[in-house]
Design an enzyme around this catalytic site. Structure first.
Site, PDB file in Angstrom:
ATOM      1  N   LYS A 197       0.864  -1.177   0.000  1.00 28.17           N
ATOM      2  CA  LYS A 197       0.000   0.000   0.000  1.00 28.17           C
ATOM      3  C   LYS A 197       0.903   1.230   0.000  1.00 28.17           C
ATOM      4  CE  LYS A 197      -3.650   2.426   2.374  1.00 28.17           C
ATOM      5  NZ  LYS A 197      -4.657   2.407   3.436  1.00 28.17           N
ATOM      6  N   LYS A 250      -2.022  -1.490  -3.935  1.00 24.70           N
ATOM      7  CA  LYS A 250      -2.895  -0.323  -3.918  1.00 24.70           C
ATOM      8  C   LYS A 250      -2.066   0.943  -3.988  1.00 24.70           C
ATOM      9  CE  LYS A 250      -6.004   1.961  -0.787  1.00 24.70           C
ATOM     10  NZ  LYS A 250      -6.508   2.038   0.547  1.00 24.70           N
TER      11      LYS A 250
END
Ligand code: PBG
Length: 328
Positions: A197, A250
């Site tokens: 992330k 992400k």
């Protein structure tokens, strides 16, 4: 005439041939649809930077889920949007069994037992500081945060959630959450780790949706530097060893190389989070008439699959599902 034995265009000469040799497909089965929950009843507020995406009160969210299930969408990820009066330093509301969020999860799962219900584990929606971990004297406390994440995980597992998504990026959280779940007997609850992330500006519209932007500093001491690719392998290695059932990258579109690298190196399913800013960009350009929104949406989703993602968490789920159904 020039003699070429290889003419790749032969495999593109008709729509039937193109369909036969197509290497990647996007299917409704690939989607997880994020939904934003608010208090009250009969409430539906559009998020200004995400046209077509709303914050729903539970009654309307249940209606929305029904509609999506009828389109064939199987996965949903619910995020709570809280007023400041419910936030504190330790995200206490995040593991309150009587909270709107936990009670709503119970109702969603009881009404739709067959869906895959996913949640997010991080302190930010409940934290007065807007951070994913405990903030003390300007620092994020890793190990102290794990305890809170564990409590959140337990409350959500008790509510009947199928997949927990730790999105906080604290070190050791997957293993910690796995052990908390297993000790309480929730061995069947899955963990989809937000493995790679990145500290990305593409989360802007999401933070508007939840009013969860950090009040102090940024998230760079825990979310990854967008410049780094090898580091994603370190994170993936740890997450898989610690028991993650699925690993996520992400954002998605600026990080297709990372999706590919995790897909090439690990056997667990790779998930991509096609984030709020990626949705907003396409919607905005389409509204202006600068792009064909539907075509760009499908091309983006296809590229995420081609890079190696098995699952896509996307605000486009409903639009894309409708389109895929029409084409059947
Ligand atoms: C919470 C969380 C965020 C997103 C998903 N879970 C925001 C953040 O880390 O600041 C972003 C999703 C999106 O932009 O669509 N930790």
């Amino acid at each position: 005439m020039y003699n070429m034995s290889r003419r790749p265009r032969r495999n593109r000469k008709s729509s039937a041939i193109r369909a036969m040799v197509q290497e990647t497909n996007v299917s409704i089965n690939d989607f997880i649809y994020p939904l934003f929950l608010i208090e009250g009843s009969d409430k539906k507020e559009e998020i200004s930077s995400m046209p077509g995406i709303y914050r729903y009160s539970l009654d309307l969210m249940l209606r929305e889920i029904k509609e999506c299930v009828d389109f064939g969408i199987k996965g949903f990820c619910v995020f709570p949007s809280l007023g400041d009066d419910k936030k504190d330093k330790y995200a206490t509301e995040g593991h309150n069994r009587n909270s709107l969020y936990i009670e709503s999860l119970v109702k969603i799962k009881s009404q739709f037992p067959d869906i895959v219900l996913m949640t997010d584990i991080a302190m930010d929606p409940y934290s007065i500081d807007g951070h994913d971990g405990i903030l003390e004297n300007g620092e994020i406390l890793n190990d102290e945060t794990l305890e809170i994440l564990g409590k959140m995980a337990l409350a959500q597992a008790e509510a009947g959630v199928d997949i927990l998504g730790p999105s906080d990026m604290m070190d050791g959280r997957v293993g910690y959450i796995r052990s908390v779940l297993d000790q309480a007997g929730y061995t069947q609850v899955s963990i989809m780790s937000y493995t790679a992330k990145y500290a990305s500006a593409f989360y802007g519209p999401f933070r508007e949706a939840l009013d969860s932007a950090p009040k102090f500093g940024d998230k760079k001491t825990y979310q990854m530097n967008p410049a780094n690719a090898s580091e994603a392998l370190i994170e993936a290695d740890l997450d898989v060893k610690e028991g993650a059932d699925m690993i996520m990258v992400k954002p998605a579109l600026s990080y297709l190389d990372i999706i590919k690298s995790l897909k090439d190196n690990y056997d667990v399913p790779v998930v991509a989070y096609n984030v709020s800013g990626e949705y907003a960009m396409i919607k905005a350009a389409a509204e202006k008439g600068w792009l064909d929104g539907e075509k760009v949406m499908m091309e983006s989703l296809l590229s995420i699959k081609r890079a190696g993602a098995s699952i896509i968490i996307t605000y486009f789920a409903k639009d894309a599902a409708k389109l895929l159904l029409e084409k059947q």
